[in-house]
Design an enzyme around this catalytic site. Sequence first.
Site, short mmCIF file in Angstrom:
data_model
loop_
_atom_site.label_atom_id
_atom_site.label_comp_id
_atom_site.label_asym_id
_atom_site.label_seq_id
_atom_site.Cartn_x
_atom_site.Cartn_y
_atom_site.Cartn_z
N GLY A 1 27.02 72.48 -2.71
CA GLY A 1 26.84 73.75 -1.99
C GLY A 1 26.68 73.45 -0.51
O GLY A 1 25.97 74.14 0.22
N SER B 1 28.50 73.83 2.00
CA SER B 1 28.95 74.75 3.05
C SER B 1 28.09 76.01 3.08
O SER B 1 28.37 76.94 3.84
CB SER B 1 30.42 75.12 2.80
OG SER B 1 30.55 75.62 1.49
N HIS C 1 9.31 75.19 -1.51
CA HIS C 1 9.10 74.54 -0.21
C HIS C 1 7.71 74.80 0.37
O HIS C 1 7.26 74.07 1.24
CB HIS C 1 10.23 74.86 0.77
CG HIS C 1 10.15 76.19 1.45
ND1 HIS C 1 10.58 77.35 0.87
CD2 HIS C 1 9.70 76.54 2.67
CE1 HIS C 1 10.40 78.35 1.70
NE2 HIS C 1 9.86 77.89 2.81
N LEU D 1 5.08 74.09 -1.09
CA LEU D 1 4.29 72.91 -1.47
C LEU D 1 4.50 71.75 -0.50
O LEU D 1 3.79 70.75 -0.57
CB LEU D 1 4.63 72.48 -2.90
CG LEU D 1 4.18 73.45 -3.98
CD1 LEU D 1 4.64 72.99 -5.35
CD2 LEU D 1 2.65 73.60 -3.97
N GLY D 2 5.48 71.90 0.39
CA GLY D 2 5.71 70.84 1.38
C GLY D 2 5.08 71.17 2.72
O GLY D 2 5.18 70.40 3.67
N HIS E 1 5.99 81.00 -4.15
CA HIS E 1 5.24 80.43 -3.02
C HIS E 1 3.76 80.79 -3.06
O HIS E 1 2.89 79.92 -2.98
CB HIS E 1 5.83 80.92 -1.69
CG HIS E 1 7.29 80.62 -1.51
ND1 HIS E 1 7.89 79.52 -2.04
CD2 HIS E 1 8.27 81.29 -0.85
CE1 HIS E 1 9.18 79.51 -1.71
NE2 HIS E 1 9.43 80.58 -1.00
N LYS F 1 8.32 92.13 4.05
CA LYS F 1 9.38 91.95 5.04
C LYS F 1 9.33 93.10 6.03
O LYS F 1 8.86 94.19 5.70
CB LYS F 1 10.75 91.97 4.35
CG LYS F 1 10.93 90.88 3.30
CD LYS F 1 11.88 89.82 3.79
CE LYS F 1 12.00 88.67 2.83
NZ LYS F 1 12.53 87.47 3.44
O1 LIG Z 1 11.91 81.18 0.06
C1 LIG Z 1 11.93 81.95 1.01
O2 LIG Z 1 11.17 81.68 2.08
C2 LIG Z 1 11.49 82.25 3.35
C3 LIG Z 1 10.25 82.04 4.22
O3 LIG Z 1 10.03 80.66 4.36
P1 LIG Z 1 9.11 80.15 5.56
O4 LIG Z 1 9.00 78.69 5.32
O5 LIG Z 1 9.82 80.52 6.82
O6 LIG Z 1 7.82 80.87 5.43
C4 LIG Z 1 11.82 83.72 3.24
O7 LIG Z 1 12.29 84.21 4.48
C5 LIG Z 1 12.90 83.93 2.20
O8 LIG Z 1 13.10 85.32 1.98
C6 LIG Z 1 12.55 83.28 0.89
O9 LIG Z 1 13.69 83.25 0.04
#
Ligand SMILES: O=C1O[C@H](COP(=O)(O)O)[C@@H](O)[C@H](O)[C@H]1O
Length: 471
Positions: A29, A31, A168, A170-171, A230, A316
């Site tokens: 993936g 690209s 992510h 968790l990172g 998250h 959002k």
């Molecule tokens: O997994 C996602 O995370 C982003 C926000 O990540 P961040 O590290 O900038 O807080 C989010 O904009 C996106 O909708 C979502 O899929």
Amino acid sequence: MEKSTADSSNQPLEKSDAETGCLSIIVLGASGDLAKKKTFPALFNLYRQGSVKAEDVSEFLQLMKYTSGSYDTEEGFRLLDKQISEHEEAKSSADGSCRRLFYLALPPSVYPVVCKMIKLCCMNKSDLGGWTRIVVEKPFGKDLESAEKLSSQIGELFGEHQIYRIDHYLGKEMVQNLLVLRFANRLFVPLWNRDNIDNVQIVFREDFGIEGRGGYFDEYGIIRDIIQNHLLQVLCLVAMEKPVSLDSEHIRDEKVKVLQSVEPIKDEEVVLGQYHGYRDDSKVPDHSNTPTFASIILRIHNERWEGVPFILKAGKALSSKKADIRVQFKDVPGDIFNCEKQGRNEFVMRLQPSEAMYMKLAVKQPGLEMSTVQSELDLSYKQRYHGVTIPDAYERLLLDTIHGDQQHFVRRDELKAAWDIFTPLLHRIDKGELKPISYQQGSRGPAEADELLLRAGYVRTHGYRWIPPAL
Ligand SMILES: O=C1O[C@H](COP(=O)(O)O)[C@@H](O)[C@H](O)[C@H]1O
Ligand SMILES: NC(=O)C1=CN([C@@H]2O[C@H](COP(=O)(O)OP(=O)(O)OC[C@H]3O[C@@H](n4cnc5c(N)ncnc54)[C@H](OP(=O)(O)O)[C@@H]3O)[C@@H](O)[C@H]2O)C=CC1
């Protein structure tokens, strides 16, 4: 290292400390948007840090090969395997072992077929050891049933030790800090429970909308996009018991226990919102019921947390961009200073922007009088760790996959328990039984969410003003 070459049982055959040998990272993936925004920048930064003189992006680019092909036919994968093998032969390392890391920056619908092709055509073939690992991104399923189906399909091909499910969050630096903070500081140990903590908020806000991701977002919505993964992962680290050790299985065992102790979500403890203008996106249906905002109270039925609401809130197109954890303590019994109305103690960890942790507390108002004021103990990372660059979450997590450390990745039973919590609510939203409330872009979201917060017992501090320290 795991030797998975000729292993059909999906079990790790052999373990040793060595993580050496030729490393191939295959981004499927390549690209796409994720690869462009996250995967390649993270790989470049890792490469730059590991090399003395590679400031130049062209050196990095020279290490790359691009192959295009279909995801569901052997032909392209045989070609890919040939290219990886040629690279491995050219680089043949001292011990001859080869490491193949497949990063699936792809829609989950093609995970099963892609994994099948990798298993069929592209496994590490070195007799001298090494491994093959698969990194998969969210969304990992849409509900309990689809996630379990996906897990079974991939699980038939690869062992759990070979699968790295990325979340992510968790990172992130401050998320990784949670375990240290909770378990390396005597200060927090006796306080971190229902006797002292009144409520916990885990909040994600973004000041922009779906921006061209209407097709994806409308299918998933804010709960699947942010909260089920998250924010719930953050909740686990806030609420879990101390693990036996830092071993990844010990940590994940404790996270699973927390998830399994979460009570069913009550309708009256949910507020959903959809920002005005969301349906203007060409890929969003005119009557979409998808929430772009949600505030949900989770309750953990165990000895430590009974009665403490965990408020998970994400939205959002709001007035600000931030992610934080706010732990609000109970009032002091027998308040002789009459300072209760000034606000409670709060411990806040700001994950982003500008990592910080601060404790809001009452102090004597400096001066002759014996009066109190709410102030803070403040650890702002920019000031305290001047000049230190905090690595991006993807950099850390990619490095972990190379090192074989699954501590910051989601285990299959953890994922199942996470979907268990949200699936009934999600199904009701999908059927239109719960409706999002419209809110203005650039606002705080529906006013009902702040009302829910008050009902949960949160007491807002009035008159608190933070004065940023000068650098
Ligand atoms: O997994 C996602 O995370 C982003 C926000 O990540 P961040 O590290 O900038 O807080 C989010 O904009 C996106 O909708 C979502 O899929
Ligand atoms: N080191 C640092 O950088 C520090 C920074 N600060 C800054 O000082 C400011 C105040 O800090 P703090 O008191 O912790 O945080 P806030 O006043 O921003 O938020 C406190 C709580 O009140 C809620 N809230 C905020 N505005 C409203 C509103 N209009 N109506 C109803 N509820 C509301 C918040 O919800 P929600 O989370 O949903 O917004 C949150 O639960 C913040 O900007 C903070 O970043 C303070 C200390 C240290």
